[in-house]
Write a protein that holds these residues in place. Structure first.
Motif, short mmCIF file in Angstrom:
data_model
loop_
_atom_site.label_atom_id
_atom_site.label_comp_id
_atom_site.label_asym_id
_atom_site.label_seq_id
_atom_site.Cartn_x
_atom_site.Cartn_y
_atom_site.Cartn_z
N ASN A 95 0.84 -1.18 0.00
CA ASN A 95 0.00 0.00 0.00
C ASN A 95 0.89 1.25 0.00
N LEU A 128 -9.45 0.08 -6.76
CA LEU A 128 -9.72 -1.21 -6.13
C LEU A 128 -9.77 -2.28 -7.21
N PRO A 129 -9.22 -3.44 -6.92
CA PRO A 129 -9.32 -4.54 -7.90
C PRO A 129 -10.78 -4.98 -8.03
N THR A 153 -12.04 -8.08 -8.33
CA THR A 153 -12.36 -9.26 -7.51
C THR A 153 -11.13 -9.65 -6.69
N ALA A 154 -11.31 -10.61 -5.81
CA ALA A 154 -10.20 -11.11 -5.00
C ALA A 154 -9.10 -11.70 -5.86
N ASP A 181 -8.04 -10.57 -8.56
CA ASP A 181 -7.28 -9.46 -9.12
C ASP A 181 -6.47 -8.69 -8.07
N ARG A 182 -6.64 -9.04 -6.81
CA ARG A 182 -6.00 -8.31 -5.71
C ARG A 182 -4.50 -8.52 -5.72
N GLU A 183 -3.75 -7.41 -5.64
CA GLU A 183 -2.29 -7.46 -5.56
C GLU A 183 -1.78 -7.00 -4.20
N ASP A 191 -2.29 -7.05 -0.22
CA ASP A 191 -2.98 -7.76 0.86
C ASP A 191 -3.85 -6.79 1.66
N ARG A 229 -6.45 -5.15 0.79
CA ARG A 229 -7.21 -4.16 0.02
C ARG A 229 -8.58 -4.74 -0.34
N THR A 259 -12.02 -5.19 -2.49
CA THR A 259 -12.26 -5.27 -3.92
C THR A 259 -13.56 -4.55 -4.26
#
Length: 177
Positions: free
Chosen positions: A10, A18-19, A21-22, A24-26, A28, A30, A32
């Motif tokens: 971060n 925000l990504p 979906t989960a 797409d999360r880069e 930790d 954050r 979605t």
């Protein structure tokens, strides 16, 4: 910025979209887009399509902003849209700004206040309200104005007490209702 192990971290100095979906999360922790939309629907009954034209951004840890357009990510700016939601805490909290904009669409977890209760709430006063039989936690406090339900702000309901969490800058003395 990385988390020390090579994964993206971060960066509190920039806005990151925000990504979706989960998967797409880069970063930790954050939230979605899917989680944000589900939370508004589950907690307040606000349909996800309400936010179809909005992008969501995080700046800092858990400060989510809503923007009624699209931009490339990241953004090195002071602000993008309006503050919308606080995540990365045990219970997510909508902002007063978001509640005043979209709270009229809520069908759940809205506490309707009498004129006196609404006046006290808007001025930032906590009050005993044992008659509420809904969920505990963050609620939308509203009152009737000219026959319409109008959201005042965010309240925290615990142990028969409604706590006004209306920020000082939003607190106001309402006219006699």
């Amino acid at each position: 910025m990385s988390d020390g192990e090579g994964a993206p971290g971060n960066d509190g100095g920039q806005f990151d979209r925000l990504p979706a979906t989960a998967d797409d999360r880069e970063v930790d922790g954050r939230a979605t887009r899917a989680e944000v939309l589900e939370w508004w629907e589950t907690r307040f009954g606000v349909p996800p399509e309400t936010f179809a034209d909005h992008t969501f951004w995080e700046k800092g840890k858990g400060k989510v902003w809503a923007f009624a357009a699209d931009l490339p990510s990241p953004q090195d700016r002071e602000g993008v849209g309006m503050t919308f939601l606080r995540t990365r805490q045990e219970h997510w909290k909508p902002t007063t700004t978001a509640v005043r904009k979209w709270g009229h669409l809520a069908t759940r977890n809205v506490i309707d206040l009498s004129p006196g209760e609404a006046t006290a709430f808007a001025a930032g006063h906590d009050q005993d309200l044992p008659e509420w039989d809904g969920d505990w936690g963050y609620l939308i406090a509203a009152h009737d104005l000219a026959g319409e339900r109008v959201p005042i702000g965010v309240g925290l309901y615990l142990y028969d007490e409604l706590r006004s969490v209306v920020p000082k800058g939003y607190q106001e003395e309402l006219p006699e209702l």
